[in-house]
Motif scaffolding. Structure first.
Motif, PDB file in Angstrom:
ATOM      1  N   UNK A 172     -88.588   0.717-127.210  1.00 28.21           N
ATOM      2  CA  UNK A 172     -88.514  -0.741-127.283  1.00 28.21           C
ATOM      3  C   UNK A 172     -87.327  -1.299-126.504  1.00 28.21           C
ATOM      4  N   UNK A 173     -87.476  -2.520-126.042  1.00 29.44           N
ATOM      5  CA  UNK A 173     -86.381  -3.290-125.447  1.00 29.44           C
ATOM      6  C   UNK A 173     -86.467  -4.701-126.002  1.00 29.44           C
ATOM      7  N   UNK A 212     -79.193   6.728-115.424  1.00 33.28           N
ATOM      8  CA  UNK A 212     -78.062   5.838-115.185  1.00 33.28           C
ATOM      9  C   UNK A 212     -78.410   4.458-115.707  1.00 33.28           C
ATOM     10  N   UNK A 213     -77.387   3.595-115.814  1.00 34.60           N
ATOM     11  CA  UNK A 213     -77.623   2.256-116.342  1.00 34.60           C
ATOM     12  C   UNK A 213     -76.464   1.345-115.971  1.00 34.60           C
ATOM     13  N   UNK A 214     -76.691   0.055-116.111  1.00 31.27           N
ATOM     14  CA  UNK A 214     -75.636  -0.928-115.895  1.00 31.27           C
ATOM     15  C   UNK A 214     -74.504  -0.693-116.894  1.00 31.27           C
ATOM     16  N   UNK A 258     -81.976  -8.209-121.532  1.00 32.82           N
ATOM     17  CA  UNK A 258     -82.676  -7.318-122.460  1.00 32.82           C
ATOM     18  C   UNK A 258     -81.842  -6.073-122.687  1.00 32.82           C
ATOM     19  N   UNK A 259     -81.930  -5.516-123.894  1.00 32.79           N
ATOM     20  CA  UNK A 259     -81.214  -4.280-124.235  1.00 32.79           C
ATOM     21  C   UNK A 259     -82.139  -3.356-125.010  1.00 32.79           C
ATOM     22  N   UNK A 268     -78.120   0.187-124.435  1.00 28.82           N
ATOM     23  CA  UNK A 268     -78.215   0.277-122.976  1.00 28.82           C
ATOM     24  C   UNK A 268     -78.888  -0.979-122.428  1.00 28.82           C
ATOM     25  N   UNK A 269     -78.322  -1.521-121.364  1.00 28.72           N
ATOM     26  CA  UNK A 269     -78.847  -2.742-120.747  1.00 28.72           C
ATOM     27  C   UNK A 269     -80.169  -2.432-120.053  1.00 28.72           C
TER      28      UNK A 269
END
Length: 259
Positions: free
Chosen positions: A164-165, A190-192, A203-204, A209-210
């Motif tokens: 889910x986000x 990887x992620x922002x 959204x997260x 995590x972004x």
């Protein structure tokens, strides 16, 4: 002209195809065969949805572009940057932290960053997916988490996973997909991390995590970390994203581009 509402996930008005540049590293020795095949599959899927939304695609191989970013953006009413390899940590003034890095390509990074910058300077809509979203954040002065480790975003022996986000209310993304929880398909390690200038989180994931970012202000700039073009994704997500993108592209396109 006739058309249908955005709620159905289709372009609002019909007319001449809207020219857009779609970029990813389609041909490069930096990718092994399996990775190249996966990227091509995702790009082909994105193209189906783009054409459905009334977009005419000008493909560009970011690893070996056949034109400069300025001329490409000048000939388009919008830009879409797809997924691919990790962004070179040198772009955000970091050293590789020793974890696995996925086929970094400094030339592709530089080209796509310049393409996105030109699109933003021209005021045409910009849509990014996965690597494209990470590069957008870096281009705006942000940084990346170099490796998320084990978790919900990319499990061993699985290219894509579902999780889910939560889309934040009041964002452009919420206006497109609706605020609240959505099931998304992702496959990223990887992620922002530090958010770039002028960007907001839209959204997260449940672990914080972004999963999406966008620019503040009126220009249409949206980046999702997940893969709405992946065949097992909810097709309504990409339809709605590209329908809204197409509306913005048609509104801002030069008269020669529209019927």
């Amino acid at each position: 002209m006739t058309g249908v509402s955005l709620a159905s996930g289709s372009i609002v008005e019909s007319g001449a195809p809207i020219p857009v540049v779609m970029s990813y590293a389609s041909e490069t020795a930096r990718h092994d065969r399996a990775f190249a095949d996966e990227l091509r599959m995702l790009a082909d899927s994105a193209a189906v949805f783009a054409r459905e939304a009334g977009l005419e695609i000008r493909w560009v191989n970011s690893a070996a572009p056949d034109a400069d970013p300025g001329s490409l953006a000048a000939s388009a009413a919008g830009v879409i940057v797809l997924g691919g390899a990790d962004v070179d940590p040198a772009m955000y003034r970091a050293d590789p932290d020793g974890t696995w890095m996925d086929s970094t390509d400094a030339a592709a990074d530089a080209f796509e960053a310049a393409l996105m910058r030109t699109a933003m300077d021209r005021g045409i809509p910009l849509f990014t997916i996965c690597r494209g979203t990470q590069l957008l954040n870096v281009m705006q002065g942000g940084s990346l988490v170099q490796d998320l480790g084990q978790g919900i975003h990319r499990e061993p022996n699985q290219d894509m996973v579902t999780h889910p986000a939560t889309v934040h209310a009041g964002t452009r993304l919420a206006g497109i997909l609706g605020a609240g929880s959505h099931e998304v398909r992702s496959g990223h390690h990887q992620a922002v991390d530090r958010l770039g200038e002028g960007l907001v989180v839209s959204a997260v994931a449940p672990d914080g995590v972004i999963e999406a970012i966008e620019m503040t202000g009126d220009q249409w700039v949206v980046g999702v970390q997940w893969h709405p073009e992946e065949p097992a994704s909810d097709p309504a997500q990409l339809r709605r994203l590209l329908a809204d993108f197409a509306v913005a592209a048609r509104v801002g396109a030069p008269a020669a581009f529209v019927a």
